[in-house]
Design a protein around this motif. Structure first.
Motif, mmCIF file in Angstrom:
data_model
loop_
_atom_site.group_PDB
_atom_site.id
_atom_site.type_symbol
_atom_site.label_atom_id
_atom_site.label_comp_id
_atom_site.label_asym_id
_atom_site.label_seq_id
_atom_site.Cartn_x
_atom_site.Cartn_y
_atom_site.Cartn_z
ATOM 1 N N ASN A 151 2.701 -8.221 16.229
ATOM 2 C CA ASN A 151 2.241 -7.300 15.084
ATOM 3 C C ASN A 151 1.415 -6.179 15.519
ATOM 4 O O ASN A 151 0.285 -6.374 15.639
ATOM 5 C CB ASN A 151 1.704 -8.294 13.974
ATOM 6 N N GLN A 152 1.904 -4.957 15.646
ATOM 7 C CA GLN A 152 1.287 -3.784 15.845
ATOM 8 C C GLN A 152 1.149 -2.937 14.648
ATOM 9 O O GLN A 152 1.177 -1.686 14.673
ATOM 10 C CB GLN A 152 2.058 -3.145 16.922
ATOM 11 N N GLU A 153 1.233 -3.553 13.532
ATOM 12 C CA GLU A 153 1.190 -2.795 12.060
ATOM 13 C C GLU A 153 2.094 -1.680 12.057
ATOM 14 O O GLU A 153 1.731 -0.559 11.633
ATOM 15 C CB GLU A 153 -0.562 -2.321 12.046
ATOM 16 N N GLY A 154 3.346 -1.792 12.318
ATOM 17 C CA GLY A 154 4.150 -0.979 12.316
ATOM 18 C C GLY A 154 4.533 0.275 13.240
ATOM 19 O O GLY A 154 5.292 1.104 13.097
ATOM 20 N N ALA A 155 3.654 0.097 14.357
ATOM 21 C CA ALA A 155 3.870 0.985 15.395
ATOM 22 C C ALA A 155 5.532 1.039 15.881
ATOM 23 O O ALA A 155 5.872 -0.376 15.771
ATOM 24 C CB ALA A 155 2.679 1.071 16.485
ATOM 25 N N ALA A 156 6.062 2.142 16.468
ATOM 26 C CA ALA A 156 7.246 1.714 17.313
ATOM 27 C C ALA A 156 7.135 1.430 18.469
ATOM 28 O O ALA A 156 6.299 1.647 19.178
ATOM 29 C CB ALA A 156 7.827 3.174 17.190
ATOM 30 N N TYR A 157 7.964 0.570 19.118
ATOM 31 C CA TYR A 157 7.664 -0.270 20.286
ATOM 32 C C TYR A 157 7.879 1.151 21.228
ATOM 33 O O TYR A 157 9.054 1.701 21.108
ATOM 34 C CB TYR A 157 8.903 -1.367 20.438
ATOM 35 N N PRO A 158 7.242 1.060 22.278
ATOM 36 C CA PRO A 158 7.313 2.236 23.239
ATOM 37 C C PRO A 158 8.409 2.434 24.354
ATOM 38 O O PRO A 158 8.318 3.331 25.029
ATOM 39 C CB PRO A 158 6.103 2.232 23.519
ATOM 40 N N PHE A 159 8.713 1.090 24.690
ATOM 41 C CA PHE A 159 9.627 1.069 25.932
ATOM 42 C C PHE A 159 11.164 1.111 25.739
ATOM 43 O O PHE A 159 11.607 0.567 24.970
ATOM 44 C CB PHE A 159 9.172 -0.240 26.840
ATOM 45 N N GLY A 160 11.730 1.787 26.818
ATOM 46 C CA GLY A 160 13.197 2.159 26.593
ATOM 47 C C GLY A 160 13.950 0.634 26.908
ATOM 48 O O GLY A 160 13.342 -0.293 27.549
ATOM 49 N N PRO A 161 15.075 0.781 26.860
ATOM 50 C CA PRO A 161 15.762 -0.395 27.515
ATOM 51 C C PRO A 161 16.148 -0.833 28.906
ATOM 52 O O PRO A 161 16.134 0.175 29.705
ATOM 53 C CB PRO A 161 17.206 -0.184 26.663
ATOM 54 N N VAL A 162 16.333 -2.237 29.216
ATOM 55 C CA VAL A 162 16.668 -2.459 30.294
ATOM 56 C C VAL A 162 17.715 -3.387 30.442
ATOM 57 O O VAL A 162 17.879 -4.304 29.244
ATOM 58 C CB VAL A 162 15.369 -3.104 31.180
ATOM 59 N N SER A 163 18.757 -3.244 31.362
ATOM 60 C CA SER A 163 19.866 -4.248 31.285
ATOM 61 C C SER A 163 19.851 -5.333 32.049
ATOM 62 O O SER A 163 18.763 -5.513 32.707
ATOM 63 C CB SER A 163 21.226 -3.120 31.727
ATOM 64 N N PRO B 212 9.192 3.233 4.483
ATOM 65 C CA PRO B 212 9.042 4.575 5.116
ATOM 66 C C PRO B 212 9.188 4.513 6.411
ATOM 67 O O PRO B 212 9.089 3.748 7.160
ATOM 68 C CB PRO B 212 7.447 4.974 4.690
ATOM 69 N N SER B 213 9.605 5.896 6.932
ATOM 70 C CA SER B 213 10.206 6.117 8.312
ATOM 71 C C SER B 213 8.845 6.075 9.343
ATOM 72 O O SER B 213 9.189 6.044 10.395
ATOM 73 C CB SER B 213 10.770 7.396 8.472
ATOM 74 N N LYS B 214 7.784 6.037 8.850
ATOM 75 C CA LYS B 214 6.709 5.844 9.962
ATOM 76 C C LYS B 214 6.351 4.361 10.168
ATOM 77 O O LYS B 214 5.692 4.047 10.962
ATOM 78 C CB LYS B 214 5.144 6.474 9.391
ATOM 79 N N GLN B 215 6.750 3.453 9.440
ATOM 80 C CA GLN B 215 6.849 2.039 9.579
ATOM 81 C C GLN B 215 8.194 1.366 10.329
ATOM 82 O O GLN B 215 9.055 1.442 9.849
ATOM 83 C CB GLN B 215 6.536 1.290 8.402
ATOM 84 N N TYR B 216 7.901 0.940 11.672
ATOM 85 C CA TYR B 216 8.856 0.300 12.409
ATOM 86 C C TYR B 216 8.717 -1.135 12.242
ATOM 87 O O TYR B 216 7.650 -1.622 12.506
ATOM 88 C CB TYR B 216 8.633 0.900 13.901
#
Lengths: 232, 592
Positions: free
Chosen positions: A214-226, B356-360
Motif C-alpha cells: 500500500n503506497q497510497e495509490g502511487a504508480a509502481y515505479p519499475f518496468g517489467p522483467v521476463s 481518478p487517474s492519479k490513483q494507481y
C-alpha cells in the motif's frame, strides 16, 4: 553478442537468484541479444503461407499498432500462435474430445470436435473464401485495414459457418490467442521487447511487492522483467 | 489383478485426504493415499521464476484437472440432454498431489454458525412458509461449538493470518464483529490491506458497514506449524490462485502436511492411481477396499482395507459413490435416495470501480487470501423478512494479483471495446486505475438440481461421466441483486469516477463458459436424517459404515464463505471421532 539460448537461459537462471542481478546488472545487453536472435523473420511451421498472411493481418486488427506502441504483429503474436499449434493445447489434448458431438445451447460451452489447429485450418480457408466472394476476389490479408476490421466485426457476432466453425468461434479463438501472445512471457514467442507488459504497467516476473502493498495509490515505479531476465 | 492390503485407504491427496491420512497414521494405522494425478512438490515445480508463468499456469491449467481423461456433463434443466464440459472454464478442479488445495487462493474462513442450522433458523425466525417451494433447506446436524476446536486446529496447521473479534467471549481485536467466538487468536496477525482494500475498508465503514481484513491462509510472517513444517512470509507476488506458492506462504497440503506425513513409515502415497470403485462385500454393507487403475502400467489393482476415506474433490466424491453403489442414487422425480441430492454452488458476481487517474491500484500486487470484507449481508446477519429470500453474501475487495492475459481476455469492462480501436486505451485505464468488489454468495439446494450418472458419455476408462443438472433459481438471483445494490454506495464513497455493477439477472441460466468459482458443494450431504442425507454428523456413510466421505460434498447448502476452512474443520472433526470412537468399535456411529 549471441549465445546458444540454453546456455543463456542457464546463465541468467543462475543470476536471477542473486540480488546483484537485480541491482547492478546491465541486462539491456540480454534484451539486445534476444532481439538480435529474432532478427530474421519467423518461418511458420504449422500455418501455410496463405493462412500466415491471414493470421498476421487478423492479429494486427485485433491488437493494432497505434500511438501506444506496436501491435500484435510487432509483438510476435502470430509466431506465438504458430508455436502453440504444436502443443497439447493446439492439438486439443487438454479437452474432453469424445463423442457424440451434438448441438447444444451456447451457454453449455464448446461442443465441436475440432482442436485449435483444425479451427484455424478450416476457419481461415473459409474466411478467405468468404472475403474473396464478397470483396472483389481479395483475400482477407489484401483488404484495407478498415475492411478487415469490418469483416472481423461481422464474424464476431455471426453464426455463419466457416468450414465447420461458426464465425464467432473463429473470431474468439483469434482474439484470445492474439491477446495470449501479446501478454504472455516472451518465452513463447510473443510480447517481444515486453511491450505488452509495458503498456499495462505489469512488472512481469518481479513477483515481490513486499514494499508495495500500500503506497497510497502511487504508480509502481519499475518496468517489467521476463522469466529469462529480459527487461524493458 | 494384483491384490494388496492396508489398514486405511484415503482417496485423493488434497486437503481432506492429507488431513485424514495424517490423523489416521497418528492413530497407528497404515494408510495409503491413492491419487490419480502426479506427485507435486513445491520445491520442484513451484520454484521461482518458472512457476510464475501465466500462460503455462492459470491459462493452460498446469495444476488443474486434465479433462481429456474424465469430465462431467452439464445441463440446466431436467428436460435437456446434458453435454460434456469439454474445456475448463466455469470451475477448475485440481489434479495431482495437493489437489485444489495447491492452486487455491487461501481465503480461510470458519463458518457462520447460523448456516449450520439454516433450516431451523429460517423456520424459527420467519416460519416454514418462508421457504420457497422446491428448496431443500437442511441443517448440518453439527454445531459451531462442536466444530470450534477443529477450526482452531486447522488454522494452526495452515498458519492462518487474521484479526480476531472475540476470544473466549471477550473483545480481543478489530476483526469481523459477525464472526463467531474463538478459543484462541489466529496463529499469525492479519495480512496487510493492499491499497484498494484499504480504500474499501474506509468507505465501507463510512457508509455504516463493518469491514474487516479477511482471514487468509497466506502467512503474514515466518511460521512453523504444529507438524514442524515451515512457511515463509508472503510477499504479495500475486501468484496464489492457479499456482503453487514459491514463497511457501500459501498453505497447501504439499507445504503444510505432506512433508511431515511423507516421513511416517506407516504412510504410503501412490500417484497415478485412478480409483475405479470402492469394493463392497456381498450384502453391500461393508467396503472391502478399492479397485484402482495404475495409470503407469494400465493394470487394475485391488487394495484391501478396513476403512475407506473418500476425500477427492466434491463432485468426484459423489461420482465414486454412484459408481460404487454406496447409498441410494437420488431420484428428483420420486424424491427418493440421497446420493447426488442437494448439489449446490455459489453465486458470485464482480463489480468494478474506476478511480481518478492519479490513483494507481497496481492490480498485480496481491495475495489470494487477503483483502477486506463486510459480513453485514451474509448468512442471517440481516433481516430477510421483508426481502423474501434465504441466504446472503459477504462483499469484498480480494485483490489476489491480476495477471495480464486474464485481464486482457476479460477486457476493460463496462461498455469498452474488447479488441481493436480503443481497446488499449480502455485496458490501460482499467488495469492501472480500477478495482473490483465481489459479492460471494450462498446458493440454496433445490429438488431439481442434482448429480447423477450420464446415460451417454464415458471417461477414458469406460465409466459413465457424472451429470450435473444445474441452473440459477429466483431466490438466489434476488439475493445477489439485493447484496450488489449495497455495493453501489461503497463505490461512490470510495470516490469512483464510474462503476459497473455485476449481478445475476432474472431468468439467467448457468453459463459454463465463464469462470465463476470452483466452490461446488453438496451431493453427498451430512445430516440427521438418512432419507435426506448421505452421511451422518461424523461424515460416515449411512449405508456403508466403514466409508467416510470428506469434503464440500457434505454441505447441504452453498454458503457465502469460501469452503476450504469448513472442509478442513470437518476433516479434523471426522478424524477425531474416527480415532476416539469408531476405531474402538467399528460400526455405525449414529443409529439411523
Amino acid at each position: 553478442m549471441k549465445m546458444p539460448s540454453s546456455t543463456r537461459r542457464r546463465f541468467i537462471g543462475g543470476l536471477l537468484g542473486s540480488a546483484s542481478f537485480w541491482l547492478y546488472s546491465d541486462h539491456k545487453v540480454w534484451a539486445d541479444a534476444l532481439v538480435a536472435g529474432n532478427a530474421s523473420p519467423y518461418a511458420p511451421r504449422f500455418f501455410n503461407q496463405e493462412e500466415w498472411r491471414f493470421l498476421n493481418a487478423a492479429c494486427e486488427r485485433i491488437y493494432p499498432t497505434d500511438a501506444h506502441g506496436p501491435g500484435a504483429r510487432g509483438l510476435g503474436a502470430p509466431e506465438f500462435i504458430d508455436r502453440q499449434m504444436d502443443t497439447a493445447y493446439g492439438r486439443g489434448e487438454l479437452w474432453y474430445m469424445s463423442g457424440p458431438f451434438v448441438t447444444a445451447p451456447a451457454n453449455l460451452g464448446y461442443q465441436l470436435s475440432l482442436p485449435p489447429r483444425d479451427v484455424y485450418r478450416q476457419g481461415i480457408a473459409a474466411a478467405d473464401a468468404y472475403t474473396r466472394a464478397h470483396h472483389d476476389g481479395l483475400s482477407f490479408a489484401d483488404l484495407e485495414a478498415t475492411e478487415q476490421t469490418a469483416v472481423l466485426k461481422e464474424f464476431e457476432h455471426s453464426d455463419m459457418a466457416l468450414g465447420a466453425v461458426p464465425a464467432h468461434l473463429l473470431f474468439e479463438q483469434l482474439r484470445q490467442n492474439t491477446l495470449e501472445g501479446v501478454f504472455s512471457d516472451p518465452l513463447y514467442g510473443g510480447n517481444k521487447g515486453l511491450a505488452g507488459w509495458t503498456l499495462l504497467g505489469f512488472p512481469g516476473a518481479r513477483a515481490d511487492f513486499m514494499d508495495w502493498v500500500n503506497q497510497e495509490g502511487a504508480a509502481y515505479p519499475f518496468g517489467p522483467v521476463s522469466i529469462s531476465g529480459e527487461t524493458a | 489383478m494384483t491384490t494388496k492390503k492396508t489398514d486405511a485407504i484415503v482417496i485423493g491427496a488434497g486437503w481432506a485426504g492429507s488431513i485424514l491420512a495424517k490423523e489416521l497414521t497418528e492413530a497407528g494405522l497404515s494408510v495409503t493415499i491413492l491419487e490419480r494425478g502426479e506427485d507435486r512438490a513445491t520445491a520442484v515445480e513451484g520454484d521461482y521464476p518458472t512457476s510464475i508463468d501465466e500462460l503455462r499456469g492459470a491459462i493452460r491449467h498446469r495444476l488443474f484437472q486434465n479433462l481429456s481423461q474424465s469430465t462431467v456433463t452439464i445441463r440446466n434443466t431436467i428436460d435437456q440432454t446434458a453435454v460434456p464440459y469439454r474445456r475448463l472454464a466455469a470451475f477448475l478442479p485440481g489434479e495431482g498431489v495437493g489437489g485444489a488445495g495447491l492452486h487455491w487462493s487461501g481465503v480461510h474462513f470458519r463458518v457462520a454458525p447460523d448456516d449450520l442450522a439454516l433450516r431451523t433458523n429460517v423456520v424459527a425466525r420467519y416460519g416454514k412458509s418462508f421457504i420457497p417451494e422446491g428448496m431443500n433447506l437442511q441443517d448440518y446436524d453439527v454445531t459451531y461449538e462442536e466444530l470450534e476446536p477443529f477450526f482452531d486446529k486447522a488454522e494452526k496447521v495452515f498458519g492462518t493470518s487474521g484479526e480476531p473479534y472475540t476470544i473466549k467471549g471477550k473483545v480481543a481485536g478489530t476483526g469481523n464483529p459477525f464472526a463467531p467466538d474463538r478459543s484462541d487468536a489466529f496463529p499469525l496477525p492479519a495480512m496487510r490491506d493492499v491499497y484498494s482494500a484499504s480504500l474499501f475498508k474506509k468507505a465501507a465503514a463510512n457508509v455504516g458497514y463493518h469491514p474487516y481484513s479477511l482471514p487468509a491462509a497466506n502467512a503474514s510472517a515466518q511460521y512453523t506449524n504444529p507438524y514442524g513444517v515451515q512457511m515463509g512470509p508472503c510477499n504479495f507476488c500475486g501468484y496464489c490462485s492457479g499456482y503453487d506458492c514459491y514463497m511457501y506462504s500459501k498453505a497447501s497440503p504439499n507445504v503444510n502436511i505432506l512433508p511431515a506425513l511423507r516421513q511416517d513409515p506407516k504412510f504410503t502415497l501412490i500417484t497415478k492411481a485412478h480409483v475405479l470403485k470402492v469394493d463392497l462385500d456381498s450384502d453391500g454393507k461393508k467396503a472391502t477396499g478399492v479397485t484402482y487403475l495404475d495409470l503407469r502400467t494400465n493394470q487394475q489393482v485391488q487394495l484391501q482395507a478396513d476403512l475407506v476415506i473418500i476425500s477427492a474433490f466434491q463432485f468426484h466424491n459423489v461420482h465414486l459413490m454412484l459408481l460404487s453403489g454406496i447409498g441410494e442414487p437420488y431420484d428428483p422425480v420420486k424424491n427418493t435416495g440421497t446420493i447426488g441430492r442437494n448439489f449446490v454452488y455459489q453465486t458470485i458476481t464482480t463489480s468494478r470501480a474506476w478511480l481518478p487517474s492519479k490513483q494507481y491500484t497496481n492490480l498485480f500486487v496481491g495475495a489470494g487470501g487477503a483483502g477486506v470484507a463486510i459480513d453485514d449481508f451474509n448468512s442471517m446477519n440481516f433481516d430477510h423478512g421483508p426481502l423474501g429470500f434465504v441466504g446472503g453474501s459477504p462483499v469484498w475487495v480480494n485483490q489476489a494479483g491480476v495477471k495480464p492475459i486474464a485481464a486482457a481476455i476479460g477486457g476493460p469492462g463496462g461498455k469498452a471495446p474488447t479488441w481493436g480501436e480503443g481497446y488499449k486505451d480502455a485496458m490501460v485505464e482499467t488495469y492501472r486505475h480500477s478495482l473490483t468488489i465481489d459479492a460471494h454468495g450462498s446458493n440454496m439446494a433445490y429438488r431439481d438440481i442434482y448429480l447423477d450418472l450420464d446415460p451417454t458419455y464415458k471417461n477414458a476408462y469406460g465409466q459413465p461421466l457424472l451429470r450435473m443438472t444445474f441452473t440459477w433459481k429466483d431466490n438466489d438471483i434476488r439475493m445477489n441483486q439485493y447484496v450488489v445494490s449495497k455495493i453501489e454506495p461503497i463505490m461512490k464513497e470510495m470516490g469512483a469516477t464510474r462503476y459497473a455493477l455485476g449481478q445475476l439477472h432474472a431468468n439467467d441460466v448457468f453459463d459454463t463458459r465463464r469462470y465463476q468459482t470452483t466452490h461446488l458443494g453438496g451431493g453427498a450431504v451430512m445430516g440427521a436424517d438418512p432419507k435426506t442425507s448421505a452421511i451422518n454428523r461424523y461424515l460416515q456413510s449411512w449405508d456403508v459404515s466403514n466409508v467416510f466421505v470428506i469434503g464440500a460434498s457434505a454441505f447441504p447448502q452453498g454458503m457465502g464463505y469460501n469452503p476450504t476452512g469448513m472442509v478442513a474443520a470437518l476433516a479434523y472433526w471426522a478424524a477425531y471421532h474416527i480415532r476416539t470412537t469408531y476405531l474402538k468399535n467399528p460400526g455405525p456411529m449414529v443409529q439411523a
